[in-house]
Design an enzyme around this catalytic site. Structure first.
Site, PDB file in Angstrom:
ATOM      1  N   ASP A   1      30.918  48.769   3.216  1.00  0.00           N
ATOM      2  CA  ASP A   1      29.930  49.498   2.421  1.00  0.00           C
ATOM      3  C   ASP A   1      28.869  50.014   3.380  1.00  0.00           C
ATOM      4  OD1 ASP A   1      28.247  50.302   0.214  1.00  0.00           O
ATOM      5  OD2 ASP A   1      29.212  48.760  -1.004  1.00  0.00           O
TER       6      ASP A   1
ATOM      7  N   THR B   1      47.822  44.101   7.202  1.00  0.00           N
ATOM      8  CA  THR B   1      49.198  43.806   7.625  1.00  0.00           C
ATOM      9  C   THR B   1      50.227  44.395   6.655  1.00  0.00           C
ATOM     10  OG1 THR B   1      48.818  41.652   6.628  1.00  0.00           O
ATOM     11  CG2 THR B   1      48.830  41.737   9.014  1.00  0.00           C
TER      12      THR B   1
ATOM     13  N   LYS C   1      41.199  29.826   2.871  1.00  0.00           N
ATOM     14  CA  LYS C   1      40.716  31.192   2.691  1.00  0.00           C
ATOM     15  C   LYS C   1      40.517  31.479   1.215  1.00  0.00           C
ATOM     16  CE  LYS C   1      43.305  35.048   3.252  1.00  0.00           C
ATOM     17  NZ  LYS C   1      42.959  35.938   2.148  1.00  0.00           N
TER      18      LYS C   1
ATOM     19  N   ASP D   1      37.040  35.640   2.439  1.00  0.00           N
ATOM     20  CA  ASP D   1      37.755  36.873   2.790  1.00  0.00           C
ATOM     21  C   ASP D   1      37.480  37.947   1.747  1.00  0.00           C
ATOM     22  OD1 ASP D   1      39.602  38.697   3.833  1.00  0.00           O
ATOM     23  OD2 ASP D   1      41.313  37.722   2.884  1.00  0.00           O
TER      24      ASP D   1
ATOM     25  N   LYS E   1      36.206  40.986   2.767  1.00  0.00           N
ATOM     26  CA  LYS E   1      36.392  42.262   3.498  1.00  0.00           C
ATOM     27  C   LYS E   1      35.355  43.300   3.098  1.00  0.00           C
ATOM     28  CE  LYS E   1      41.460  41.773   3.853  1.00  0.00           C
ATOM     29  NZ  LYS E   1      41.737  40.686   2.916  1.00  0.00           N
TER      30      LYS E   1
ATOM     31  N   ARG F   1      51.548  32.543   0.394  1.00  0.00           N
ATOM     32  CA  ARG F   1      52.694  32.237  -0.459  1.00  0.00           C
ATOM     33  C   ARG F   1      53.752  31.314   0.129  1.00  0.00           C
ATOM     34  NH1 ARG F   1      52.875  38.485  -1.967  1.00  0.00           N
ATOM     35  NH2 ARG F   1      51.957  38.420   0.112  1.00  0.00           N
TER      36      ARG F   1
HETATM   37  O1  C5P Z   1      50.804  35.133   0.795  1.00  0.00           O
HETATM   38  P1  C5P Z   1      50.545  35.669   2.162  1.00  0.00           P
HETATM   39  O2  C5P Z   1      50.867  34.701   3.260  1.00  0.00           O
HETATM   40  O3  C5P Z   1      51.156  37.050   2.362  1.00  0.00           O
HETATM   41  O4  C5P Z   1      48.952  35.861   2.189  1.00  0.00           O
HETATM   42  C1  C5P Z   1      48.296  36.540   3.220  1.00  0.00           C
HETATM   43  C2  C5P Z   1      46.830  36.550   2.942  1.00  0.00           C
HETATM   44  O5  C5P Z   1      46.178  37.213   4.017  1.00  0.00           O
HETATM   45  C3  C5P Z   1      46.413  37.270   1.667  1.00  0.00           C
HETATM   46  O6  C5P Z   1      45.318  36.529   1.121  1.00  0.00           O
HETATM   47  C4  C5P Z   1      45.932  38.633   2.144  1.00  0.00           C
HETATM   48  O7  C5P Z   1      44.900  39.141   1.348  1.00  0.00           O
HETATM   49  C5  C5P Z   1      45.384  38.297   3.535  1.00  0.00           C
HETATM   50  N1  C5P Z   1      45.344  39.405   4.486  1.00  0.00           N
HETATM   51  C6  C5P Z   1      46.463  40.116   4.870  1.00  0.00           C
HETATM   52  N2  C5P Z   1      46.369  41.143   5.782  1.00  0.00           N
HETATM   53  C7  C5P Z   1      45.186  41.430   6.340  1.00  0.00           C
HETATM   54  C8  C5P Z   1      44.037  40.704   5.963  1.00  0.00           C
HETATM   55  C9  C5P Z   1      44.168  39.675   5.049  1.00  0.00           C
HETATM   56  O8  C5P Z   1      47.559  39.830   4.402  1.00  0.00           O
HETATM   57  N3  C5P Z   1      45.105  42.365   7.279  1.00  0.00           N
END
Ligand code: C5P
Length: 244
Positions: A70, A129, A38, A65, A67, A220
């Site tokens: 617009d 999330t 991603k 990603d 998002k 992460r």
């Molecule tokens: O590091 P982590 O596992 O929290 O990363 C989650 C990834 O998913 C990040 O790149 C974040 O931008 C993305 N994301 C999210 N919640 C959403 C859509 C995308 O955490 N609803």
């Protein structure tokens, strides 16, 4: 195909770094596991489309990603550009509305290049999330995360989205309402005992698979691990166990 290989197709590593050598290393050290990647705003704005083009030509399957949210015309044009680079998947915010999603899909279809994987999958982000009930109330939404997510998913599907991004906690309800072919991508994945960071609505890898997620986005827990490829394999093993 082994369960581990099946799990590989369903894991998306979030390359959330502005450092190109680091992003490249994450790809090189994990590509043999068959996972997807991603690219979000942090890396995309640092690396630019040429870098993206290069990694896709080298075989990485990329979920762009960004998002988009617009007016419909702007989102349609943005989606045309994304399709031209051969991304595997891209996304818009469901809150942009049905017409915006219809035009996003039209842009992807018009610019899809069969030599570069065809039309990218279109996902709609339902709620982030990182949003809890307090955050919903701050933006004027009534309590009840699951109800909003399912409602937005239905609207997105009827407007042409292939799937949604939602937390694993809502995945089961979305799967039940939207059927087996709808793509459900769940971020907010944390192996048992891992640092939660800023995520709120989280699940373990096995929990997300069992709830009906098609793909898991993990950042992460892999990128900050001492040995990212090892952390990746541990997560894949847990996913494979849940698939089996
Ligand atoms: O590091 P982590 O596992 O929290 O990363 C989650 C990834 O998913 C990040 O790149 C974040 O931008 C993305 N994301 C999210 N919640 C959403 C859509 C995308 O955490 N609803």
């Amino acid at each position: 195909m082994s369960d581990l290989a099946k799990a590989g197709e369903r894991l998306i590593l979030a390359l959330d770094t502005p450092e190109l050598p680091e992003a490249r290393e994450f790809i090189h050290s994990t590509q043999h596991l068959g996972i997807r990647y991603k690219v979000g705003p942090e890396l995309f704005l640092a690396a630019g489309p040429e870098w993206l083009d290069k990694v896709i030509r080298q075989g990485a399957r990329v979920f762009l990603d960004l998002k988009f949210h617009d007016i419909p015309n702007t989102v349609e044009q943005a989606c045309r550009r994304a399709a031209g680079w051969g991304v595997w998947m891209c996304n818009v915010h469901a809150l942009g509305g049905a017409e915006m999603i219809r035009r996003a899909r039209a842009g992807l279809e018009e610019a899809a290049d069969p030599r570069r994987g065809g039309r990218p999958l279109l996902l709609a982000v339902t709620l982030l999330t990182s949003h809890d009930e307090k955050a919903l109330s701050e933006i004027g939404l009534a309590p009840g995360t699951e109800g909003h997510v399912v409602r937005l998913a239905k609207m997105a599907k009827s407007a042409g989205a292939d799937g949604v991004v939602c937390s694993a906690l809502e995945a089961a309800a979305v799967r039940k309402e939207l059927g087996p072919d709808f793509t459900i991508v769940t971020p907010g994945i944390r192996p048992a005992g891992a640092d939660v960071n800023d995520q709120v609505r989280i699940s373990t890898p096995a929990g997300a698979i069992k709830a009906g997620a098609s793909h898991l986005v993990v950042g992460r827990p892999i990128t900050k691990a001492e040995k990212p490829a090892v952390a990746c394999r541990v997560i894949l093993t847990e996913m494979a166990g849940a698939l089996g």
